[in-house]
Design an enzyme around this catalytic site. Structure first.
Site, PDB file in Angstrom:
ATOM      1  N   THR A   1       0.857  -1.082   0.069  1.00  0.00           N
ATOM      2  CA  THR A   1       0.063  -0.170   0.014  1.00  0.00           C
ATOM      3  C   THR A   1       0.903   1.274   0.202  1.00  0.00           C
ATOM      4  O   THR A   1       1.793   1.245   0.651  1.00  0.00           O
ATOM      5  CB  THR A   1      -0.851   0.072   1.032  1.00  0.00           C
ATOM      6  OG1 THR A   1      -1.858   1.204   1.169  1.00  0.00           O
ATOM      7  CG2 THR A   1      -0.154  -0.009   2.445  1.00  0.00           C
TER       8      THR A   1
ATOM      9  N   HIS B   1       2.694 -11.605  14.273  1.00  0.00           N
ATOM     10  CA  HIS B   1       3.793 -12.380  14.871  1.00  0.00           C
ATOM     11  C   HIS B   1       3.355 -13.804  15.288  1.00  0.00           C
ATOM     12  O   HIS B   1       4.303 -14.378  15.798  1.00  0.00           O
ATOM     13  CB  HIS B   1       3.793 -11.544  16.236  1.00  0.00           C
ATOM     14  CG  HIS B   1       5.221 -11.427  17.138  1.00  0.00           C
ATOM     15  ND1 HIS B   1       6.275 -12.414  16.243  1.00  0.00           N
ATOM     16  CD2 HIS B   1       5.808 -11.181  18.138  1.00  0.00           C
ATOM     17  CE1 HIS B   1       7.257 -12.081  17.186  1.00  0.00           C
ATOM     18  NE2 HIS B   1       7.118 -11.536  18.122  1.00  0.00           N
TER      19      HIS B   1
END
Length: 431
Positions: free
Chosen positions: A350, A402
């Site tokens: 993006t 994560h």
């Protein structure tokens, strides 16, 4: 000849319903097969549906209504006459026979006659005069408008949404809210659409289905993934010099400009190859490693954020990537991005820099595990070979899940992207 039903087409495996956002032809119009007839807005894209046959259109579902895939929203009468067209006079023995005049009443009763029953609109089974459209009825309920006091301006005297809006504006006040009003948002007020309800100091309009889906996906990403973001910065000198040197020859040969995005797509592919977990995703209790590189490029449209996917980026040239991006941009302008263009994707890029963003933390695009954020290029003082020099610098941000990607892998992946961008010749030679 029997009327042809107009049905809502399928728009993908996971799409079961949509909103009929607008009719592109009026009720009673003569249309040709293949002409754009109406538009369906789903949670993924907006699709124009062509007419299935020649004939006269009979609308059965109003704009703004939710429709299921396969539902009938109207018909086309191949032998019908357009609305407002005069009927041909009957002929008898080669001469036109005038239509008979209405016979006077022969009743001698002194009792007053009942008013005539309102006639249905053209088509024989249309709405009765004074009957509100579904969208008008819904708006009237929201704004507490008595439909008996509203004069319809639609065909046959039907009450339209615009009639209800006019009644609200004429009233001059908006109904008391059922709950305390929320504080004003610092974001710019969106431009009201034709379907907006304007009451006093507020403008109320339906949240588009695609924005509802975006909201759900963003909340889902925040609630289900352990999102962290790592940052770095890239010296854009080499890329800018390369673009400046070859931009004219590149445009002449390939027909497209050499943009920044193709460099970052190629850099991302090199980094994903080196760190496969960043290109993977979680499926239940399993990790799915994707051995292909479909990179989504986020684009902002009037209908909200869309992420069309560039397929198999590892096998595309720089020119191939640029041409694909140009094609998506045109589709976005023409509101023709389809569901197939948006499905899939293993990684997303993006570019908030086109709007002036200096730094941001992009949100994951589920089920992907990482997203790269590009930002504005600014000249800043940096230290090169123990000397302070001014270079065009860009901050980079890599948000990652994560649960599947360790910090070491995320940081190393972003460093690899930085190295490829700062040394594009090395990237082009794949070393």
């Amino acid at each position: 000849m029997a009327a042809v039903e107009i049905k809502v087409p399928s728009a993908g495996e996971s799409v079961t319903e949509g909103i009929l956002s607008r009719w592109m032809k009026p009720d009673g119009a003569r249309i040709k097969s293949g002409e754009p007839l109406f538009e369906v807005e789903t949670d993924k894209a907006s699709t124009e549906v062509p007419a299935p046959a020649d004939g006269v259109l009979k609308i059965g579902v109003a704009e703004g209504e939710t429709v299921e895939v396969g539902a009938t929203v109207g018909t086309i009468d191949p032998s019908g006459s357009p609305a407002g067209a005069p009927e041909a006079p009957k002929e008898t023995a080669g001469k036109a026979e005038p239509a008979p005049a209405e016979a006077p009443s022969t009743s001698t009763s002194a009792a007053p006659q009942a008013p005539p029953t309102p006639a249905p609109t053209a088509g024989g089974d249309g709405p009765m005069a004074g009957e509100p459209s579904p969208s008008a009825r819904r708006l009237a309920e929201e704004e507490q408008v008595d439909l008996k006091s509203v004069e319809g301006s639609g065909r046959g005297g039907r009450i339209t949404k615009e009639d209800v809006i006019g009644a609200v504006e004429a009233r001059g006040t908006s109904p008391a809210p059922s709950a305390p009003a929320a504080p004003p948002s610092p974001a710019p007020t969106p431009t009201p659409t034709d379907g907006a309800s304007r009451t006093g100091r507020q403008t109320r309009q339906r949240l588009p289905l695609i924005r509802q889906k975006i909201a759900q996906r963003l909340v889902q990403a925040q609630q289900t993934a352990a999102i962290l973001t790592t940052f770095n910065e890239a010296d854009m000198s080499a890329v800018m010099a390369l673009r400046g040197k070859y931009k004219d020859a590149y445009k002449e040969k390939h027909g497209v400009n050499l943009g920044f995005m193709s460099f970052f797509v190629k850099a991302a592919v090199e980094a994903l190859k080196a760190f496969p977990a960043v290109n993977a995703q979680i499926d239940g209790t399993e990790i799915v490693y994707n051995n292909y590189y479909d990179v989504g490029v986020a684009v902002s449209t009037e209908r909200g954020l869309m992420v069309p996917v560039i397929r198999d980026c590892d096998s595309l040239t720089f020119a191939g990537i640029e041409k694909t991006i140009v094609g998506f941009a045109k589709k976005a302008r023409d509101n023709k991005i389809g569901v197939d263009d948006l499905q899939g994707g293993t990684f997303t890029i993006t570019n908030g820099g086109v709007f002036g963003s200096l730094l941001s933390t992009p949100i994951l695009n589920p089920p992907q595990s990482a997203i790269l954020g590009m930002h504005s290029i600014q000249k800043r003082p940096v230290v090169v070979d123990d000397e302070i020099v001014v270079r065009p610098m860009m901050y980079l941000a890599l948000s990652y899940d994560h649960r599947i990607i360790d910090g070491r892998e995320a940081v190393s992946c972003l460093v690899r992207i930085k190295e490829c961008v700062e040394d594009p010749e090395r990237m082009m030679l794949e070393i």
